[in-house]
Design a protein around this motif. Structure first.
Motif, PDB file in Angstrom:
ATOM      1  N   UNK A   1      -8.662  -8.803  -3.371  1.00  0.00           N
ATOM      2  CA  UNK A   1      -8.969  -9.860  -4.661  1.00  0.00           C
ATOM      3  C   UNK A   1      -8.173 -11.286  -4.450  1.00  0.00           C
ATOM      4  N   UNK A   2      -7.039 -11.235  -3.741  1.00  0.00           N
ATOM      5  CA  UNK A   2      -6.303 -12.379  -3.777  1.00  0.00           C
ATOM      6  C   UNK A   2      -7.071 -13.326  -3.170  1.00  0.00           C
ATOM      7  N   UNK A   3      -8.013 -13.591  -2.351  1.00  0.00           N
ATOM      8  CA  UNK A   3      -8.576 -14.725  -1.885  1.00  0.00           C
ATOM      9  C   UNK A   3      -9.330 -15.394  -3.102  1.00  0.00           C
ATOM     10  N   UNK A   4      -9.669 -14.703  -4.186  1.00  0.00           N
ATOM     11  CA  UNK A   4     -10.466 -15.410  -5.189  1.00  0.00           C
ATOM     12  C   UNK A   4      -9.424 -16.632  -5.848  1.00  0.00           C
ATOM     13  N   UNK A   5      -7.863 -16.514  -5.621  1.00  0.00           N
ATOM     14  CA  UNK A   5      -6.926 -17.400  -6.143  1.00  0.00           C
ATOM     15  C   UNK A   5      -6.482 -18.241  -4.962  1.00  0.00           C
ATOM     16  N   UNK A   6      -6.227 -17.486  -3.759  1.00  0.00           N
ATOM     17  CA  UNK A   6      -5.610 -18.425  -2.805  1.00  0.00           C
ATOM     18  C   UNK A   6      -6.391 -19.824  -2.485  1.00  0.00           C
ATOM     19  N   UNK A   7      -7.797 -19.611  -2.516  1.00  0.00           N
ATOM     20  CA  UNK A   7      -8.410 -20.728  -2.223  1.00  0.00           C
ATOM     21  C   UNK A   7      -8.576 -21.902  -3.314  1.00  0.00           C
ATOM     22  N   UNK A   8      -7.594 -21.477  -4.599  1.00  0.00           N
ATOM     23  CA  UNK A   8      -7.349 -22.557  -5.530  1.00  0.00           C
ATOM     24  C   UNK A   8      -5.863 -22.913  -5.336  1.00  0.00           C
ATOM     25  N   UNK A   9      -5.136 -22.174  -4.353  1.00  0.00           N
ATOM     26  CA  UNK A   9      -3.958 -22.745  -4.151  1.00  0.00           C
ATOM     27  C   UNK A   9      -2.933 -21.920  -4.830  1.00  0.00           C
ATOM     28  N   UNK A  10      -3.353 -20.760  -5.482  1.00  0.00           N
ATOM     29  CA  UNK A  10      -2.630 -19.839  -6.223  1.00  0.00           C
ATOM     30  C   UNK A  10      -2.230 -18.674  -5.294  1.00  0.00           C
ATOM     31  N   UNK A  11      -0.842 -18.478  -4.999  1.00  0.00           N
ATOM     32  CA  UNK A  11      -0.419 -17.267  -4.287  1.00  0.00           C
ATOM     33  C   UNK A  11       0.579 -16.435  -5.111  1.00  0.00           C
ATOM     34  N   UNK A  12       1.114 -15.534  -4.518  1.00  0.00           N
ATOM     35  CA  UNK A  12       1.980 -14.479  -5.070  1.00  0.00           C
ATOM     36  C   UNK A  12       3.069 -15.295  -5.701  1.00  0.00           C
ATOM     37  N   UNK A  13       3.582 -16.375  -5.209  1.00  0.00           N
ATOM     38  CA  UNK A  13       4.640 -17.007  -5.413  1.00  0.00           C
ATOM     39  C   UNK A  13       4.319 -17.981  -6.751  1.00  0.00           C
ATOM     40  N   UNK A  14       3.176 -18.090  -6.916  1.00  0.00           N
ATOM     41  CA  UNK A  14       2.613 -18.939  -8.236  1.00  0.00           C
ATOM     42  C   UNK A  14       1.514 -18.308  -9.101  1.00  0.00           C
ATOM     43  N   UNK A  15       1.530 -16.911  -9.128  1.00  0.00           N
ATOM     44  CA  UNK A  15       0.771 -16.193  -9.678  1.00  0.00           C
ATOM     45  C   UNK A  15       0.832 -16.087 -11.240  1.00  0.00           C
ATOM     46  N   UNK A  16       0.264 -17.248 -11.850  1.00  0.00           N
ATOM     47  CA  UNK A  16      -0.088 -17.186 -13.132  1.00  0.00           C
ATOM     48  C   UNK A  16      -0.980 -18.355 -13.408  1.00  0.00           C
ATOM     49  N   UNK A  17      -1.530 -18.526 -14.929  1.00  0.00           N
ATOM     50  CA  UNK A  17      -2.216 -19.670 -15.262  1.00  0.00           C
ATOM     51  C   UNK A  17      -3.633 -19.236 -15.691  1.00  0.00           C
ATOM     52  N   UNK A  18      -4.491 -20.185 -15.980  1.00  0.00           N
ATOM     53  CA  UNK A  18      -6.006 -19.783 -16.353  1.00  0.00           C
ATOM     54  C   UNK A  18      -6.679 -19.426 -15.206  1.00  0.00           C
ATOM     55  N   UNK A  19      -6.276 -19.816 -13.924  1.00  0.00           N
ATOM     56  CA  UNK A  19      -7.163 -19.411 -12.857  1.00  0.00           C
ATOM     57  C   UNK A  19      -7.214 -17.797 -12.595  1.00  0.00           C
ATOM     58  N   UNK A  20      -5.830 -17.446 -12.908  1.00  0.00           N
ATOM     59  CA  UNK A  20      -5.821 -15.776 -12.597  1.00  0.00           C
ATOM     60  C   UNK A  20      -6.542 -15.113 -13.763  1.00  0.00           C
ATOM     61  N   UNK A  21      -6.420 -15.558 -15.140  1.00  0.00           N
ATOM     62  CA  UNK A  21      -7.321 -15.277 -16.117  1.00  0.00           C
ATOM     63  C   UNK A  21      -8.924 -14.999 -15.718  1.00  0.00           C
ATOM     64  N   UNK A  22      -9.226 -16.218 -15.251  1.00  0.00           N
ATOM     65  CA  UNK A  22     -10.668 -16.252 -14.949  1.00  0.00           C
ATOM     66  C   UNK A  22     -10.908 -15.388 -13.789  1.00  0.00           C
ATOM     67  N   UNK A  23     -10.237 -15.198 -12.867  1.00  0.00           N
ATOM     68  CA  UNK A  23     -10.483 -14.100 -11.756  1.00  0.00           C
ATOM     69  C   UNK A  23     -10.605 -12.766 -12.061  1.00  0.00           C
ATOM     70  N   UNK A  24      -9.648 -12.400 -13.084  1.00  0.00           N
ATOM     71  CA  UNK A  24      -9.940 -10.952 -13.571  1.00  0.00           C
ATOM     72  C   UNK A  24     -11.037 -11.031 -14.523  1.00  0.00           C
ATOM     73  N   UNK A  25     -11.281 -12.153 -15.050  1.00  0.00           N
ATOM     74  CA  UNK A  25     -12.716 -11.891 -16.001  1.00  0.00           C
ATOM     75  C   UNK A  25     -13.896 -11.650 -14.948  1.00  0.00           C
ATOM     76  N   UNK A  26     -13.920 -12.279 -13.935  1.00  0.00           N
ATOM     77  CA  UNK A  26     -15.043 -12.093 -12.839  1.00  0.00           C
ATOM     78  C   UNK A  26     -14.989 -10.590 -12.381  1.00  0.00           C
ATOM     79  N   UNK A  27     -13.979 -10.045 -12.075  1.00  0.00           N
ATOM     80  CA  UNK A  27     -13.776  -8.770 -11.652  1.00  0.00           C
ATOM     81  C   UNK A  27     -14.409  -7.791 -12.846  1.00  0.00           C
ATOM     82  N   UNK A  28     -14.157  -8.067 -14.294  1.00  0.00           N
ATOM     83  CA  UNK A  28     -14.485  -7.241 -15.322  1.00  0.00           C
ATOM     84  C   UNK A  28     -16.122  -7.488 -15.231  1.00  0.00           C
ATOM     85  N   UNK A  29     -16.594  -8.881 -15.495  1.00  0.00           N
ATOM     86  CA  UNK A  29     -18.217  -9.184 -15.412  1.00  0.00           C
ATOM     87  C   UNK A  29     -18.827  -8.385 -14.367  1.00  0.00           C
TER      88      UNK A  29
END
Length: 424
Positions: free
Chosen positions: A209-237
């Motif tokens: 799952x993590x690469x859905x966010x890594x490519x946007x510059x978000x890793x475990x050290x910065x894990x928050x924000x609308x990008x995280x919500x959008x990635x989980x929305x994609x999983x749900x979709x």
């Protein structure tokens, strides 16, 4: 996450017939002591490599001994999930080995904090070929190099070309949006399944799952924000649409590979270590890099073993000589790829015909040059587990995307704090 510590589903044995006889180097059973107290020309090397990787290491040691008369490499066989604690204990007894491998993702912060690993900065700074390696090859703390990752294992996207051709998809997707559009096409066709991947509530589900966010510059050290919500929305979709079957919530990487190998799935996310198994597929297939998130690039986490020198070793110069001549050379990179399927990080190795002319390998080679950075925290395993559990709960339908996103953000922050608060 894939590591040789974990069970492997298969190995890329491009030249499986290569015969490696037992090395002239000594291979002990784990009862041998570490370095620091032996003769001047014996290096003790703790390794939990098995199978083809163990064969590779033995061959490299034998070649080093041949090129350096009088030097002996004593390879001590260890147990992977016990090595971390054994190395920590060795510091107290003064029995730290001269050389060792380690599960770099999980063990690195603990081993550095425990004083196990020697500072390799001066050796690395003087290394003539260091420019051949990407930043991800050196593991640093406080600007000091303590571990090297010369070979790695990464994930990418496999596709069933027969299915894509039948449903009218001209080329494999390069972005997550394109992948979702392709999954809609496959679903509408009605005969095939969408994508096989690991959604297990473990580090494996998190790694996928993590690469859905890594490519946007978000890793475990910065894990928050609308990008995280959008990635989980994609999983749900994907789950609600049936692109990822509910059973995905429990699949590990081997389970998901077995599903892709049935020929019923258009896509599969898995690692370079499945290339050997893919060669046996009864359908046309190909690989490409993990699809990039919207507005971002394709970035995945690297897996594999780090190489370190024991802090208490009194033969650090000789130990570095072994790394320089037996591990970091182009020849070493080519042989670990050929024998065990690991992806060399050296840029010039990617130009060798055996790798450059292999179209299925190239996406993984490219990924090795842009891979992400793991958190530098002693609780890294639990950080990943928190994410894996959240993702799995959405796939299984037990938790909404919004609730899972909030839980993952909170649990990852808590796990980082539990691990001492350090991260990047």
């Amino acid at each position: 996450m894939h590591s040789t510590r974990a069970r492997r589903g298969g190995a890329l044995l491009l030249t499986a017939g290569l015969a490696f006889g037992l090395s002239a180097c000594a291979i002990s059973d784990g009862t041998s002591g570490g370095g620091g107290g032996g003769d001047d020309k014996t290096l003790t090397f703790w390794s939990y490599y098995q199978g083809t990787q163990a064969d590779w290491l033995a061959a490299q040691a034998e070649e080093f001994e041949k090129n350096n008369p009088g030097v002996k490499i004593d390879i001590v066989k260890t147990v992977g999930d016990q090595q971390d604690q054994k190395l920590l204990a060795s510091v107290a007894t003064g029995d730290t080995p001269d050389l060792f491998i380690n599960n770099i993702v999980v063990d690195y912060p603990t081993l550095v904090a425990g004083g196990v690993t020697a500072d390799l900065s001066e050796y690395w700074d003087d290394f003539a070929d260091k420019d051949q390696f990407s930043e991800s090859a050196t593991w640093t703390t406080d600007d000091k190099v303590y571990n090297l990752l010369p070979f790695t294992n990464l994930i990418g996207l496999y596709y069933n070309q027969d299915i894509l051709s039948e449903v009218g998809i001209d080329s494999p997707p390069t972005t997550l949006d394109e992948l979702q559009a392709d999954l809609e096409i496959v679903k509408a066709h009605g005969q095939y399944e969408g994508i096989a991947l690991s959604g297990a509530p473990t580090v494996e589900g998190a790694w996928l799952f993590a690469p859905q966010l890594l490519g946007q510059g978000i890793d475990y050290c910065s894990f928050e924000g609308p990008e995280v919500d959008a990635a989980f929305d994609r999983v749900e979709t994907w789950a609600k649409a049936g692109y990822t079957p509910q059973a995905t919530a429990t699949w590990d990487q081997n389970d998901s590979w077995q599903q892709f190998a049935t020929g019923e799935y258009a896509f599969g996310i898995n690692g370079n270590w499945q290339l050997g198994n893919a060669a046996e597929a009864e359908f046309e297939w190909g690989t490409t890099q993990y699809p990039a998130p919207e507005g971002g690039t394709s970035v995945v986490y690297p897996g594999g073993e780090g190489f370190g020198i024991g802090a208490n070793s009194d033969k650090k110069d000789l130990a570095w000589k072994f790394l320089e001549e037996a591990v970091l050379t182009p020849e070493a990179g080519e042989s670990i790829f050929t024998i065990a399927g690991s992806i060399p990080v050296r840029a010039d190795v990617a130009e060798l015909p055996a790798i450059k002319d292999n179209a299925q390998v190239q996406p993984f080679v490219a990924a090795a040059q842009t891979s992400g950075s793991w958190p530098k925290n002693e609780n890294t395993a639990n950080i990943q587990k928190a994410l894996g559990e959240a993702v799995s709960s959405v796939i299984s339908g037990q938790t909404s995307a919004a609730d899972a996103s909030a839980a993952a953000i909170a649990d990852i922050k808590a796990a980082i704090e539990d691990g001492g608060g350090g991260c990047s």
